[in-house]
Write a protein that holds these residues in place. Structure first.
Motif, PDB file in Angstrom:
ATOM      1  N   THR A   1       0.830  -1.206   0.000  1.00  0.00           N
ATOM      2  CA  THR A   1       0.000   0.000   0.000  1.00  0.00           C
ATOM      3  C   THR A   1       0.864   1.255   0.000  1.00  0.00           C
ATOM      4  N   GLN A   2       1.911   1.236   0.846  1.00  0.00           N
ATOM      5  CA  GLN A   2       2.805   2.384   0.978  1.00  0.00           C
ATOM      6  C   GLN A   2       4.241   1.895   0.959  1.00  0.00           C
ATOM      7  N   PRO A   3       4.822   1.675  -0.226  1.00  0.00           N
ATOM      8  CA  PRO A   3       6.208   1.187  -0.312  1.00  0.00           C
ATOM      9  C   PRO A   3       7.174   2.118   0.402  1.00  0.00           C
ATOM     10  N   VAL A   4       8.193   1.517   1.037  1.00  0.00           N
ATOM     11  CA  VAL A   4       9.207   2.287   1.753  1.00  0.00           C
ATOM     12  C   VAL A   4      10.514   2.234   0.977  1.00  0.00           C
ATOM     13  N   ASP A   5      11.471   3.042   1.411  1.00  0.00           N
ATOM     14  CA  ASP A   5      12.775   3.080   0.760  1.00  0.00           C
ATOM     15  C   ASP A   5      13.672   2.015   1.385  1.00  0.00           C
ATOM     16  N   ALA A   6      13.627   0.812   0.849  1.00  0.00           N
ATOM     17  CA  ALA A   6      14.448  -0.308   1.304  1.00  0.00           C
ATOM     18  C   ALA A   6      14.997  -1.004   0.067  1.00  0.00           C
ATOM     19  N   PRO A   7      16.125  -1.712   0.199  1.00  0.00           N
ATOM     20  CA  PRO A   7      16.720  -2.359  -0.987  1.00  0.00           C
ATOM     21  C   PRO A   7      15.741  -3.272  -1.714  1.00  0.00           C
ATOM     22  N   GLU A   8      14.973  -4.045  -0.945  1.00  0.00           N
ATOM     23  CA  GLU A   8      14.043  -4.981  -1.572  1.00  0.00           C
ATOM     24  C   GLU A   8      12.928  -4.244  -2.299  1.00  0.00           C
ATOM     25  N   MET A   9      12.419  -3.180  -1.707  1.00  0.00           N
ATOM     26  CA  MET A   9      11.317  -2.456  -2.326  1.00  0.00           C
ATOM     27  C   MET A   9      11.781  -1.685  -3.558  1.00  0.00           C
ATOM     28  N   ARG A  10      13.029  -1.231  -3.541  1.00  0.00           N
ATOM     29  CA  ARG A  10      13.549  -0.576  -4.743  1.00  0.00           C
ATOM     30  C   ARG A  10      13.671  -1.593  -5.875  1.00  0.00           C
ATOM     31  N   ALA A  11      14.061  -2.830  -5.536  1.00  0.00           N
ATOM     32  CA  ALA A  11      14.225  -3.853  -6.575  1.00  0.00           C
ATOM     33  C   ALA A  11      12.893  -4.269  -7.177  1.00  0.00           C
ATOM     34  N   VAL A  12      11.816  -4.185  -6.390  1.00  0.00           N
ATOM     35  CA  VAL A  12      10.511  -4.637  -6.869  1.00  0.00           C
ATOM     36  C   VAL A  12       9.658  -3.471  -7.357  1.00  0.00           C
ATOM     37  N   ALA A  13      10.216  -2.265  -7.388  1.00  0.00           N
ATOM     38  CA  ALA A  13       9.440  -1.081  -7.754  1.00  0.00           C
ATOM     39  C   ALA A  13       8.845  -1.184  -9.146  1.00  0.00           C
ATOM     40  N   GLY A  14       9.594  -1.732 -10.086  1.00  0.00           N
ATOM     41  CA  GLY A  14       9.079  -1.851 -11.447  1.00  0.00           C
ATOM     42  C   GLY A  14       7.874  -2.759 -11.519  1.00  0.00           C
ATOM     43  N   LEU A  15       7.906  -3.859 -10.788  1.00  0.00           N
ATOM     44  CA  LEU A  15       6.781  -4.784 -10.783  1.00  0.00           C
ATOM     45  C   LEU A  15       5.556  -4.142 -10.139  1.00  0.00           C
ATOM     46  N   LEU A  16       5.765  -3.397  -9.060  1.00  0.00           N
ATOM     47  CA  LEU A  16       4.638  -2.743  -8.406  1.00  0.00           C
ATOM     48  C   LEU A  16       4.043  -1.647  -9.291  1.00  0.00           C
ATOM     49  N   ALA A  17       4.911  -0.974 -10.041  1.00  0.00           N
ATOM     50  CA  ALA A  17       4.398   0.032 -10.970  1.00  0.00           C
ATOM     51  C   ALA A  17       3.535  -0.616 -12.046  1.00  0.00           C
ATOM     52  N   LEU A  18       3.951  -1.801 -12.510  1.00  0.00           N
ATOM     53  CA  LEU A  18       3.159  -2.530 -13.505  1.00  0.00           C
ATOM     54  C   LEU A  18       1.818  -2.954 -12.908  1.00  0.00           C
ATOM     55  N   GLN A  19       1.831  -3.449 -11.643  1.00  0.00           N
ATOM     56  CA  GLN A  19       0.578  -3.808 -10.984  1.00  0.00           C
ATOM     57  C   GLN A  19      -0.350  -2.606 -10.883  1.00  0.00           C
ATOM     58  N   SER A  20       0.200  -1.453 -10.544  1.00  0.00           N
ATOM     59  CA  SER A  20      -0.601  -0.240 -10.421  1.00  0.00           C
ATOM     60  C   SER A  20      -1.174   0.184 -11.769  1.00  0.00           C
ATOM     61  N   ARG A  21      -0.400  -0.020 -12.836  1.00  0.00           N
ATOM     62  CA  ARG A  21      -0.857   0.379 -14.170  1.00  0.00           C
ATOM     63  C   ARG A  21      -1.942  -0.567 -14.692  1.00  0.00           C
ATOM     64  N   LEU A  22      -1.769  -1.872 -14.467  1.00  0.00           N
ATOM     65  CA  LEU A  22      -2.731  -2.848 -14.989  1.00  0.00           C
ATOM     66  C   LEU A  22      -3.982  -2.938 -14.125  1.00  0.00           C
ATOM     67  N   SER A  23      -3.833  -2.706 -12.839  1.00  0.00           N
ATOM     68  CA  SER A  23      -4.971  -2.834 -11.930  1.00  0.00           C
ATOM     69  C   SER A  23      -4.836  -1.782 -10.826  1.00  0.00           C
ATOM     70  N   SER A  24      -4.373  -2.215  -9.657  1.00  0.00           N
ATOM     71  CA  SER A  24      -4.147  -1.298  -8.541  1.00  0.00           C
ATOM     72  C   SER A  24      -3.341  -2.026  -7.478  1.00  0.00           C
ATOM     73  N   LEU A  25      -2.607  -1.273  -6.712  1.00  0.00           N
ATOM     74  CA  LEU A  25      -2.003  -1.818  -5.503  1.00  0.00           C
ATOM     75  C   LEU A  25      -3.048  -1.813  -4.397  1.00  0.00           C
ATOM     76  N   PRO A  26      -2.870  -2.640  -3.358  1.00  0.00           N
ATOM     77  CA  PRO A  26      -3.812  -2.580  -2.231  1.00  0.00           C
ATOM     78  C   PRO A  26      -3.890  -1.159  -1.671  1.00  0.00           C
ATOM     79  N   ARG A  27      -5.064  -0.781  -1.200  1.00  0.00           N
ATOM     80  CA  ARG A  27      -5.273   0.545  -0.635  1.00  0.00           C
ATOM     81  C   ARG A  27      -5.828   0.428   0.771  1.00  0.00           C
ATOM     82  N   THR A  28      -5.490   1.395   1.604  1.00  0.00           N
ATOM     83  CA  THR A  28      -5.971   1.414   2.981  1.00  0.00           C
ATOM     84  C   THR A  28      -7.499   1.462   2.997  1.00  0.00           C
ATOM     85  N   GLY A  29      -8.114   0.575   3.773  1.00  0.00           N
ATOM     86  CA  GLY A  29      -9.564   0.550   3.905  1.00  0.00           C
ATOM     87  C   GLY A  29     -10.292  -0.052   2.728  1.00  0.00           C
ATOM     88  N   ARG A  30      -9.564  -0.625   1.760  1.00  0.00           N
ATOM     89  CA  ARG A  30     -10.197  -1.240   0.584  1.00  0.00           C
ATOM     90  C   ARG A  30      -9.737  -2.688   0.440  1.00  0.00           C
TER      91      ARG A  30
END
Length: 920
Positions: A675-704
């Motif tokens: 929902t809220q990616p942080v600045d960590a080595p693992e999250m930086r490495a997966v940022a491209g995949l999460l951006a693709l998820q956000s573009r094709l659908s959505s990332l999880p959202r608070t309260g949804r």
């Protein structure tokens, strides 16, 4: 279903069984004090004390209660300072205390520490003081910080305070010895290591103590010494303790017992082995009024509850916090920028080059996997690229022969191994100071497991821990980042203790009937003194007694189930020698599938694989086991005779069992990171995949609650992401399928992983937010679960293990052919059918159903997840195809489909198509 069994066991819908924890206190237990020990020695040394004025002063202080009682607040930092004559390392001279009763032993123990360049830690001194004051407690301290000496120091000081004759033990075999210390450990490998750790300080203090081992791997000499009462300290397992209690002469030999130490208590707490131990400890407390019990735990989230389960007779006992958790660094082998890395369904072998390079940076490494099959495959992969002597690479898991495992452990201990690929068989506190780094392959699924494994590296006081994490696919990068956050926040999962395991209670009752007999009323009071059976109803207790006498109403006409009888005095005893032999062979609660021994035609035994795996092989087939390629020659009874085969292709054994789900705490952190990616080595490495998820659908959202509905070549598919863990998501999938089918008749296939579940309707359907909210309501959870699942079949499977623990299934007799799993399945199935037809309220049937709800379906977790879903708004999206979050679920769903291609090939092809489509 009668419901009497559920008292204190399965709460009503929506009710948290731990909401009002802790439970009401119970009276404290009788305790032996330092003053009473002093008086014992004073009687033997009165003449010497009269010759020394200092000795007279010490005796006066003893009569006046010189040692102040411990208050209810925090213990003083230098607790051992209250014991006369102790000179802490680095302090100046103290008044001469040569004649005091406590000073000399404490000083000798300090001197033993100093000779090794050590200084007793404050928590060690605190535990020694509390022990000598007659207290029990729980010590919580990281692995490698000195918890063994903390627990053993008190009994050593106590022994040194006794007269020389009592301290030396027996002078002949006929005189016998009094067992003073009983050390309980969950692992046989840990038991051997503990014996070595206990013998050194005992010898260093000049104690003529016999310290022995009584486990399944113990020598015949050690087993004889344990049975004949020729030991001062005994290291054993919960099962071996239960076996000792089955002999009539054991009770008298245990009356002098002064201390029980339960090592790695957190490993036993949440299992039926822990229940068996609770019953054993209750029996020991009834035999020895001065008994003190100390639990040792390295990694645990619910410490107060753990203490009260271990010490139900003394719930106010201290939880001693040991050393400050040593610094631990977590490093993840992230893929390079632009590197192709799988989305799901891989072994992580793409990381092989990185792992090999890191292994040779250190002297000795442990590479942990989550399954035995992964361990075999990674050992084979490392063998293929190993540049050094092949004997410096080893494999260790629970299906290997004990002699092979012991040789690997010795190699780790003396530093001759460069790397060992292992499973949870090396998780616990076996001391390997030579290990410099630990690898974790794949997500650990929980913070506690990773901390435990990380503790194996640099297992030396004062050293920091380090673990190198190896993701096998992209989304595991997020899980490793979540673990890093959890460790930083000090969040460790709790382990909840089972209640009302009546199969274990029935086994314990037969054990005591065999060990001299018991009075029903007295034993009921003893059993109710445990945490596991504090709420045992009279009706449930009578059912247990009826069961051990005749198997219950439906089995009373079958002599094989008549095990216990009442003698003329009204005591419950075992009179049939065949029953005695059969019961002793059945003692224990460890679940295991039917296994076949694997033995070289010309050589020794390599270990065991499951019967179902071997049944699918033909002579000449090749398989990978024990780190080598083997060829099946023939099957002789329950032994697979094999020979070595040249390197090449071969199948890998698969061991059945529930895959470890992502813990609820870690799953919540994963969702927050998405929902809220942080600045960590693992999250930086997966940022491209999460951006693709956000573009094709959505990332999880608070309260949804994120839901995706996609149409694929296989038809419409609904993906729901509650982030509840695999087992809870499987239950949700079955539940939603049933409810949806009521709204619109249809046939649904489903699959689940730790993040969510997918439903595949056979006919096209319309989906909207209102429908989904009605399907995910927490109302009528129990009733709908009963209807949505084949509860009878699930209970039948669970019943097999319950029947084995309770003693309904015949054990394998040494010297006779081992019974196959098919024979056991048939036996348990017949008994299950008889009970269902003629005694549907039988206590074991109720227990089987309850364990299905609590264990396989995680009904309490399901209730909480549905309540959380009800508080969220459904976010329904309709992507044009699979997304990074839905692809792993789609791949999971392929496992159960019939195809001429294997699962791996189909997943790899689909992944390549998705990567090409989205230009990765």
């Amino acid at each position: 279903m009668s419901g009497f069994l559920l008292r204190g066991a399965l709460p009503p819908e929506g009710e948290d069984p731990y909401a009002e924890y802790p439970e009401r206190p119970r009276p404290d237990a009788p305790r032996q004090t330092v003053e009473s020990i002093r008086r014992e020695r004073a009687r033997h040394e009165a003449r010497e004390r009269r010759r020394r004025k200092a000795g007279d002063d010490a005796a006066s202080r003893t009569q006046q209660g010189a040692i102040a009682p411990v208050g209810e607040g925090e213990p003083e930092p230098d607790a051992l300072e209250r014991l006369e004559g102790v000179v802490p390392a680095g302090d100046g001279a103290r008044p001469d205390t040569a004649g005091t009763e406590v000073g000399d032993p404490a000083r000798r123990l300090r001197a033993w520490f100093a000779a090794r360049g050590w200084t007793p830690a404050p928590f060690q001194q605190d535990v020694w003081t509390r022990y000598l004051r007659g207290e029990s407690g729980l010590l919580h301290t990281p692995t490698g910080s000195g918890k063994t000496l903390a627990a053993f120091g008190g009994p050593l000081i106590e022994a040194c305070m006794l007269p020389d004759a009592a301290r030396a033990g027996a002078t002949s075999r006929d005189a016998g010895r009094e067992l003073k210390v009983l050390w309980i450990t969950p692992l046989r490998a840990l038991a051997a290591d503990t014996v070595r750790a206990l013998r050194e300080p005992a010898a260093g203090l000049g104690l003529d103590w016999q310290i022995g081992l009584r486990t399944g791997d113990a020598s015949s000499r050690d087993k004889r010494l344990a049975r004949e009462g020729q030991l001062d300290a005994l290291v054993t397992t919960p099962e071996s303790l239960a076996l000792l209690l089955s002999y009539p002469d054991t009770a008298e030999r245990l009356r002098a017992l002064r201390c029980v130490v339960v090592d790695e208590w957190h490993e036993l707490l949440g299992t039926k082995r822990g229940v068996l131990l609770q019953l054993g400890l209750a029996r020991l407390r009834s035999l020895s009024a001065r008994l003190r019990i100390w639990g040792l735990s390295a990694t645990l989230g619910n410490l107060d509850e753990a203490r009260d389960v271990l010490l139900p007779h003394a719930p106010a006992s201290e939880v001693v916090s040991g050393a400050t958790p040593r610094p631990m660094t977590l490093e993840t082998l992230v893929p390079a920028e632009g590197e192709r890395f799988p989305w799901a369904g891989h072994l992580g072998l793409a990381q092989l080059a990185r792992v090999a390079e890191r292994i040779f940076r250190a002297r000795t490494s442990l590479l942990f996997t989550n399954t035995r099959a992964y361990a075999e495959l990674w050992h084979q992969a490392l063998q293929a690229v190993w540049p050094e002597d092949p004997s410096t690479l080893a494999l260790h898991h629970g299906s290997l022969d004990p002699h092979i495992r012991a040789d690997v452990e010795a190699g780790l201990r003396d530093g001759r191994l460069r790397c060992v690929v292992a499973t949870s068989s090396l998780d616990l506190g076996v001391d390997f100071p030579a290990v410099d780094q630990v690898f974790q392959l794949g997500s650990p699924k929980g913070t506690a497991r990773l901390l435990q494994r990380a503790g194996r590296a640099r297992h030396r006081p004062g050293e920091s821990g380090h673990v190198v994490c190896i993701p096998t696919h992209m989304l595991e990068l997020v899980e490793f980042s979540a673990v890093r956050e959890a460790i930083g926040a000090g969040e460790v999962e709790a382990r909840r203790p089972p209640r009302m395991s009546l199969d274990v209670l029935a086994q314990h009752c037969v054990t005591l009937a065999l060990g001299g007999g018991f009075d029903a009323d007295a034993l009921l009071a003893e059993v109710r003194g445990t945490h596991a059976f504090a709420g045992l109803a009279d009706e449930a207790w009578q059912s247990v007694l009826d069961f051990i006498i005749q198997g219950g109403r439906a089995l009373e006409h079958y002599p094989d189930f008549h095990r216990v009888v009442r003698d003329a005095a009204g005591r419950y005893v075992v009179e049939d020698r065949r029953v005695a032999t059969r019961h002793r062979l059945s003692i224990g609660t460890i679940a295991s599938e039917g296994s076949v021994a694997v033995k070289l035609v010309r050589g020794g035994t390599l270990g065991a694989v499951e019967e179902g795996f071997i049944a699918r092989l033909r002579p000449g087939d090749r398989f990978l086991f024990s780190g080598r390629m083997l060829e099946l020659v023939r099957i002789d009874a329950m032994t697979a005779l094999v020979k070595r085969a040249p390197p090449g292709e071969g199948i890998v054994p698969q061991w059945t069992g529930i895959r470890q789900p992502l813990s609820m705490e870690l799953a919540a952190r994963v969702e927050r990171l998405l929902t809220q990616p942080v600045d960590a080595p693992e999250m930086r490495a997966v940022a491209g995949l999460l951006a693709l998820q956000s573009r094709l659908s959505s990332l999880p959202r608070t309260g949804r609650l994120l839901v995706e509905f996609a149409r694929t070549r296989e038809g419409p598919q609904l993906f729901v992401f509650p982030f509840a863990g695999r087992l809870a998501n499987e239950g949700l999938a079955a539940l939603v399928s049933l409810r949806w089918g009521r709204v619109e008749p249809n046939t649904f296939g489903y699959a689940a992983n730790d993040y969510g579940f997918v439903l595949r309707p056979a006919r096209d359907v319309a989906v909207d937010e209102g429908l989904l909210e009605s399907l995910l309501t927490p109302d009528r959870l129990f009733e709908d679960l009963r209807e949505s699942l084949n509860l009878g079949e699930l209970a039948r499977r669970q019943f097999r293990e319950i029947a084995r623990i309770a003693g309904l299934l015949p054990p394998t007799v040494p010297g006779r052919p081992q019974k196959s799993m098919r024979q056991l399945q048939v036996s348990s199935g017949l008994i299950f059918d008889v009970l269902q037809r003629h005694d549907p309220q039988h206590m074991l049937l109720e227990l089987a159903e309850r364990e299905v709800f609590a264990g396989q379906l995680e009904v309490q977790r399901l209730q909480r997840v549905l309540e959380e879903c009800a508080r969220r708004r459904v976010l329904l999206l309709r992507p044009r195809g699979l997304t990074p979050l839905s692809f792993p679920l789609w791949a999971e769903g392929l496992r159960g489909q019939l195809s001429t291609e294997d699962w791996k090939t189909r997943v790899q092809r689909a992944a390549a198509q998705l990567e090409k489509r989205h230009a990765r």
